[in-house]
Motif scaffolding. Structure first.
Motif, PDB file in Angstrom:
ATOM      1  N   ARG A 127       0.832  -1.206   0.000  1.00 36.30           N
ATOM      2  CA  ARG A 127       0.000   0.000   0.000  1.00 36.30           C
ATOM      3  C   ARG A 127       0.862   1.249   0.000  1.00 36.30           C
ATOM      4  NH1 ARG A 127      -2.834  -0.433   5.763  1.00 36.30           N
ATOM      5  NH2 ARG A 127      -2.543   1.777   6.043  1.00 36.30           N
ATOM      6  N   ASP A 128       0.249   2.345  -0.391  1.00 34.84           N
ATOM      7  CA  ASP A 128       0.899   3.651  -0.355  1.00 34.84           C
ATOM      8  C   ASP A 128       0.384   4.413   0.857  1.00 34.84           C
ATOM      9  OD1 ASP A 128       2.393   3.549  -2.834  1.00 34.84           O
ATOM     10  OD2 ASP A 128       0.460   3.630  -3.849  1.00 34.84           O
ATOM     11  N   GLU A 129       1.294   5.128   1.502  1.00 37.53           N
ATOM     12  CA  GLU A 129       0.927   5.954   2.654  1.00 37.53           C
ATOM     13  C   GLU A 129       1.068   7.422   2.262  1.00 37.53           C
ATOM     14  OE1 GLU A 129      -0.434   4.611   5.098  1.00 37.53           O
ATOM     15  OE2 GLU A 129       0.367   2.603   5.314  1.00 37.53           O
ATOM     16  N   ARG A 134       5.727   3.380   0.328  1.00 42.88           N
ATOM     17  CA  ARG A 134       5.024   2.290  -0.340  1.00 42.88           C
ATOM     18  C   ARG A 134       5.608   1.056   0.315  1.00 42.88           C
ATOM     19  NH1 ARG A 134       1.552   0.755  -3.942  1.00 42.88           N
ATOM     20  NH2 ARG A 134       1.900  -1.059  -5.276  1.00 42.88           N
ATOM     21  N   PHE A 136       4.852  -3.036   2.517  1.00 37.02           N
ATOM     22  CA  PHE A 136       4.062  -4.169   2.987  1.00 37.02           C
ATOM     23  C   PHE A 136       4.811  -4.770   4.169  1.00 37.02           C
ATOM     24  CE2 PHE A 136       7.024  -6.137   0.078  1.00 37.02           C
ATOM     25  CZ  PHE A 136       7.268  -7.414   0.573  1.00 37.02           C
TER      26      PHE A 136
END
Length: 156
Positions: A127-129, A134, A136
């Motif tokens: 996911r991107d924050e 980016r 996991f």
């Protein structure tokens, strides 16, 4: 008079050399962090880090293994609990909670696919924050959370 001038010259040179030595000494101090985990799971840990994350073995004996990242820039040690060669401070094993590692990689997407193909359980899907990560996460056999990340520009 001549003696006084020579004394002052030598004193000035000595102070300058001493100051340079002191500055050199301060500049040459380095600090390298090498974290360690006390665990009964040396074999499982070695297998995980070498096969999943491509770590290498720097040193190994019957009670300790020191592993390094593929680029050899960082190391992580694992020690058997209660080993007689160690002082009591290093006897109690890690309880599997409250620790994480962040490993920065060039291409987190490629690593994600590689780790998924090995059927390693993904604890946090990729996911991107908004702050620019980016990433996991997975977990090692000792319960240590491992955040695998590529830093990107934060969202506006």
């Amino acid at each position: 008079m001549k003696t006084t001038v020579l004394f002052l010259c030598f004193s000035a040179i000595a102070l300058q050399v001493q100051g340079q030595a002191k500055n050199t000494h301060l500049k040459s101090k380095t600090m390298k962090l090498n974290a360690g985990v006390i665990t009964e799971k040396l074999a499982e840990t070695k297998e995980f880090y070498t096969s999943v994350l491509d770590f290498g073995v720097t040193f190994e004996n019957e009670f300790y293994i020191l592993m390094h990242t593929p680029n050899k820039e960082a190391e992580l040690g694992f020690l058997l609990p209660n080993h007689p060669s160690q002082k009591p401070l290093f006897h109690q094993k890690f309880n599997g909670k409250g620790m994480y590692l962040t490993i920065e990689v060039d291409d987190v997407d490629a690593l994600y696919e590689k780790i998924r193909a090995k059927a390693v359980e993904i604890k946090i899907p990729i996911r991107d924050e908004p702050w620019g990560d980016r990433h996991f996460a997975i977990q090692d056999p000792n319960g240590i959370a491992i955040d695998l990340v590529t830093y990107t520009a934060p969202e506006d």
